[in-house]
Design a protein around this motif. Structure first.
Motif, mmCIF file in Angstrom:
data_model
loop_
_atom_site.group_PDB
_atom_site.id
_atom_site.type_symbol
_atom_site.label_atom_id
_atom_site.label_comp_id
_atom_site.label_asym_id
_atom_site.label_seq_id
_atom_site.Cartn_x
_atom_site.Cartn_y
_atom_site.Cartn_z
ATOM 1 N N TYR A 153 -61.466 -26.847 5.185
ATOM 2 C CA TYR A 153 -60.578 -26.186 6.149
ATOM 3 C C TYR A 153 -59.895 -25.002 5.478
ATOM 4 O O TYR A 153 -59.266 -25.156 4.434
ATOM 5 N N GLU A 199 -65.707 -34.299 13.796
ATOM 6 C CA GLU A 199 -65.033 -34.448 12.506
ATOM 7 C C GLU A 199 -63.721 -33.641 12.488
ATOM 8 O O GLU A 199 -62.682 -34.149 12.051
ATOM 9 N N ARG A 216 -61.144 -35.240 14.814
ATOM 10 C CA ARG A 216 -60.674 -36.488 14.187
ATOM 11 C C ARG A 216 -59.638 -36.165 13.106
ATOM 12 O O ARG A 216 -58.564 -36.767 13.038
ATOM 13 N N GLN A 217 -59.965 -35.166 12.269
ATOM 14 C CA GLN A 217 -59.056 -34.768 11.195
ATOM 15 C C GLN A 217 -57.770 -34.172 11.770
ATOM 16 O O GLN A 217 -56.673 -34.450 11.277
ATOM 17 N N TRP A 268 -53.819 -35.268 11.111
ATOM 18 C CA TRP A 268 -52.735 -34.368 10.698
ATOM 19 C C TRP A 268 -51.566 -34.400 11.673
ATOM 20 O O TRP A 268 -50.409 -34.442 11.254
ATOM 21 N N PRO A 282 -59.697 -31.594 3.334
ATOM 22 C CA PRO A 282 -58.619 -31.944 4.273
ATOM 23 C C PRO A 282 -57.404 -32.578 3.599
ATOM 24 O O PRO A 282 -56.283 -32.362 4.054
ATOM 25 N N SER A 283 -57.617 -33.292 2.495
ATOM 26 C CA SER A 283 -56.491 -33.966 1.828
ATOM 27 C C SER A 283 -55.474 -32.969 1.273
ATOM 28 O O SER A 283 -54.307 -33.301 1.082
#
Ligand code: C2E
Ligand code: MG
Ligand code: MG
Ligand code: MG
Length: 280
Positions: A44, A97, A100-101, A105, A267-268
């Protein structure tokens, strides 16, 4: 002599083309395996609001690490996937995906506006594309107001009125529509006015020459003026330097995306970036 040379050159092109074709075939076969697993991940790239000086949203970008081919960039495998129905699988997977992410968040309280997902022309050409999107949003529980779909200018111009209805329906659902790589596709300006779009993304080829290249400056300014007069949000791609960012802010550009602000990240890492002080 000349003929000989010509023939050699001809042979050279033939073999270059053949190796290109076999490379595409190799990628296609590997992709057929990859979609089963699936062997992709999504990174991202944060987008920064130049005027409000805050993190604003993000673009989902696919990554593919193959055991023997290595890290194959999307510029290489997306065009191959677009030659077959593979892009429908891959595109659907990325959409799911990303939503979902995004839901994760939002549940974590990460303050973002929209996740942008790239959509290939072939996806939009599917009569059931609207339903695919609806199904993903419903199954994930993701609010369409947080979703933006990026369509390339080239595709829109090749497919005049028929596909516009699809875009209109998506927009009516509350999804935002962006034109990607804007400035490279010879849009007719009067046509642009009739399109259901919210956002223009200035192609990074023009941002690159800012502020030294007079042509790039003129083109970027023209896109900003045009887009603003049509009430569109303007995103600049490929913002790599402070000089790029400052010029664009002074010219009224809304959002910047590029290495100066952030590379695409897993994403983390995004929640920390969105918490961090604004880079200016
Ligand atoms: P794009 O949609 O225009 O995405 C922006 C590309 O520019 C990304 O390359 C991004 O990593 C790169 N970029 C961002 N900031 C900078 C910068 O400051 N400098 C430079 N030089 N590059 C920057 P990436 O991830 O390699 O993707 C390339 C293209 O592949 C994308 O261009 C998009 O057209 C396509 N693509 C990527 N993911 C997907 C996907 O999930 N679906 C589809 N259909 N296409 C995708
Ligand atoms: Mg894009
Ligand atoms: Mg682009
Ligand atoms: Mg240039």
């Amino acid at each position: 002599q000349a003929k000989q040379k010509g023939r050699n050159r001809h042979c050279f092109y033939d073999s270059a083309m053949a190796s290109q074709a076999s490379n595409a075939l190799k990628i296609e076969n590997a992709l057929r395996e990859a979609v089963k697993q699936p062997a992709f991940r999504v990174v991202y790239q944060p987008k920064y609001d130049l005027q409000q000086r805050r993190w604003r949203g993000t673009e989902a970008l696919i990554r593919w690490q193959h055991p023997t081919l290595g890290n194959v960039p999307p510029a290489q495998f997306i065009p191959v996937a677009e030659q077959s129905d593979l892009i429908l699988h891959i595109g659907g997977w990325v959409l799911n995906e990303a939503c979902r992410q995004g839901k994760i968040w939002l549940d974590q309280g990460v303050d973002f506006d929209k996740i942008a997902v790239n959509v290939a022309g072939l996806q939009l050409l599917q009569p059931d594309f609207i339903n695919v999107v609806k199904t993903v949003l419903q199954s994930v529980g993701f609010d369409p107001k947080h979703l933006e779909l990026e369509v390339t200018e080239g595709f829109i111009m090749q497919h005049p009125s028929s596909q516009i209805k699809q875009l209109q329906q998506l927009q009516d659902m509350g999804i935002s529509i962006a034109i990607d790589d804007f400035g490279t596709g010879y849009s007719s300006l009067s046509y642009l006015k009739r399109l259901p779009i919210n956002t223009l993304k200035i192609d990074r080829a023009f941002v690159d020459g800012i502020p030294h290249d007079a042509d790039d400056v003129a083109i970027s300014r023209a896109i900003l003026t045009l887009g603003k007069s049509m009430g569109l949000l303007i995103v600049a791609e490929g913002v790599e330097t402070k000089a790029h960012a400052e010029f664009l802010r002074a010219e009224g550009c809304d959002i910047a995306q590029g290495y100066f602000y952030s590379r695409p990240i897993p994403p983390s890492e995004l929640p920390d970036v969105f918490q961090s002080a604004s880079p200016g």
